[in-house]
Design an enzyme around this catalytic site. Structure first.
Site, PDB file in Angstrom:
ATOM      1  N   GLU A  18      -5.511  -7.884  -0.815  1.00  0.00           N
ATOM      2  CA  GLU A  18      -4.842  -7.866  -2.064  1.00  0.00           C
ATOM      3  C   GLU A  18      -3.970  -6.647  -1.842  1.00  0.00           C
ATOM      4  O   GLU A  18      -4.324  -5.399  -1.983  1.00  0.00           O
ATOM      5  CB  GLU A  18      -6.099  -7.435  -3.134  1.00  0.00           C
ATOM      6  CG  GLU A  18      -5.526  -7.819  -4.397  1.00  0.00           C
ATOM      7  CD  GLU A  18      -5.293  -6.710  -5.392  1.00  0.00           C
ATOM      8  OE1 GLU A  18      -4.122  -6.061  -5.291  1.00  0.00           O
ATOM      9  OE2 GLU A  18      -6.106  -5.997  -6.108  1.00  0.00           O
ATOM     10  N   CYS A  61      -1.519  -2.390  -9.439  1.00  0.00           N
ATOM     11  CA  CYS A  61      -0.978  -3.401  -8.734  1.00  0.00           C
ATOM     12  C   CYS A  61      -0.527  -4.474  -9.695  1.00  0.00           C
ATOM     13  O   CYS A  61       0.458  -5.212  -9.602  1.00  0.00           O
ATOM     14  CB  CYS A  61      -1.763  -3.937  -7.517  1.00  0.00           C
ATOM     15  SG  CYS A  61      -2.097  -2.618  -6.127  1.00  0.00           S
TER      16      CYS A  61
END
Length: 469
Positions: free
Chosen positions: A242, A276
């Site tokens: 990720e 993010c």
């Protein structure tokens, strides 16, 4: 506010990992890197824990998750304080992170077991089933921006599935990692089931190769993900990555502008802009860009900057001084490329690692803040002629983690959302993570998924069981 980066924050003489308070720049704790013997001990402990835990009863695993949830709530003030001290997270947001993590434990405790039940297949007469079996010890390389939630959203389903978990935290949040380990240990977790080690890069590389590690998960930068994924591939081990994101936040002409502004503020400035999956490129249709900009700027100007341990603070300091310098360079590059500075655009003078909430206008494709991930409190406003151009701009990125789209016409928005190449799209909401739905990316935002049934099955062995009577 005066631009000031003259104060140096040397780390000369420091070895290993260390915790530095970004509010004042002071290093308050050092953590020596694990020795070779300590690394081996962590690997062996995790390996032995897996061998015992893989055969544990599901009721035992669920009970452990509930005890961890209880421990998180009991220790929430200490965990939130440590996050504020180590990476500048406002304490109210830290408390919310801990509560979200406790609810994660409870959600998986309630729903996770059904995700691991053997499933029938399309083979006739119930001849074939799929068993979801534990895979083995999982090495987890985690970032600093959500030291509790980010760790547990991977660890909880990994442990529930019967695996053990070895955490390599970011070096600036070792205190948070050890506090979390204490919570898990005090909840009655078997020794080695949730292990933490302060490994250097070479030790991490050696751990990936070690036969006692079955799989690897990483949340972090594209650079880190590329390196770790290459090592995992060479070792023929499963991995989930990720990575970064530069999410598009699309505001169509028929959107509720007040709601969109509120969502953009939360999506861009929560956690000091260090997320993010957040609204980094705000793409607004031309007919409403003026109204949106006016209201967005007014909201930005009300954000309170201050001590993260003050409950009224919304924006604390950035976590690391090098990242503030990098962010400031990206802002200056974007302005030099022709963008307009609408607000902020500078470091705040003083010892703390503060950066003014910043709004860049007239950002266009190809500019630095359009093409790169800006990991801090900076919003880029981009004008699109129409919805079609907004979608093209959203896809004009090497990233593909999340995104959001704002429109009163939900049915049309659903059609447009499927045209954006990302791991997730949110209509009339900023993007976020939730245990009920998967999170993960495409392109340089990584591969694999966390959360929901997708996440819990990432680190299982889907074993085919064929039965001939």
């Amino acid at each position: 506010m005066t631009h000031s980066m003259t104060k140096t924050h040397s780390t000369a003489g420091l070895s290993g990992a260390f915790s530095r308070n970004p509010t004042n720049g002071e290093v308050f704790k050092q953590y020596p890197f694990a020795t070779a013997a300590e690394v081996d001990s962590a690997l062996q402990s995790t390996h032995e824990a897996f061998n015992a835990w893989k055969d544990s009863a599901m009721v035992e695993r669920v009970a452990l998750l509930q005890r961890i949830a209880n421990g998180l709530r009991k220790n929430a003030p200490a965990l939130a304080e440590m996050m504020a001290l180590e990476m500048g997270k406002p304490v109210t947001q830290g408390l919310a992170e801990v509560e979200k993590s406790a609810k994660l434990c409870e959600w998986y405790g309630e729903n996770g077991p059904a995700m691991l039940v053997p499933e029938p297949t399309l083979v006739e007469n119930d001849k074939a089933w799929v068993n979801y079996l534990p895979l083995g010890p999982v090495l987890s390389v985690m970032p600093w921006n959500f030291p509790i939630w980010q760790v547990l959203r991977g660890a909880v389903p990994i442990i529930l599935a019967g695996n053990s978990y070895l955490l390599k935290p970011a070096p600036n949040v070792m205190g948070s990692a050890y506090l979390l380990r204490d919570v898990v240990t005090q909840a009655g977790s078997p020794a080695g089931l949730f292990e933490v080690y302060n490994a250097d890069n070479d030790s991490v590389a050696d751990s990936i190769k070690d036969s006692r590690i079955a799989a690897i998960t990483l949340t972090g930068s594209v650079r880190a993900g590329s390196a770790i994924a290459a090592m995992a591939g060479a070792a023929l081990k499963k991995c989930v990555m990720e990575l970064g994101g530069s999410d598009a936040f699309i505001v169509l002409a028929d959107a509720d502008i007040e709601a969109a502004v509120k969502g953009a503020i939360a999506g861009r400035f929560m956690n000091n802009g260090q997320i993010c999956i957040s609204a980094k490129r705000i793409i607004v249709e031309e007919s409403v860009i003026g109204e949106f900009t006016e209201k967005f700027l007014a909201a930005v100007k009300t954000l309170k900057i201050g001590d993260p341990q003050d409950e009224s603070t919304y924006l604390g300091p950035m976590a690391r001084y090098d990242l503030r310098d990098e962010l400031d360079g990206q802002v200056k590059a974007t302005l030099a490329e022709g963008a307009t500075l609408l607000w902020g655009g500078e470091a705040i003078a003083g010892a703390g690692n503060y950066y003014a909430p910043t709004v860049l206008g007239d950002v266009k494709p190809g500019m630095t803040s359009f093409t790169q991930e800006l990991f801090g409190p900076v919003a880029s406003l981009i004008t699109a002629k129409d919805a079609a151009e907004a979608i093209r701009m959203a896809n004009d990125s090497e990233f593909g983690l999340g995104g959001s789209l704002w429109s009163r016409d939900v049915e049309t928005a659903k059609v447009l959302a499927k045209q954006v190449y990302t791991g997730g799209m949110f209509i009339n909401s900023p993007s976020f993570s939730d245990p009920r739905v998967p999170i993960g990316g495409v392109k340089k935002s990584g591969f694999g998924r966390e959360l929901s049934h997708f996440g819990i099955r990432e680190f299982t062995n889907p074993q085919t069981l064929w039965i001939e009577s």
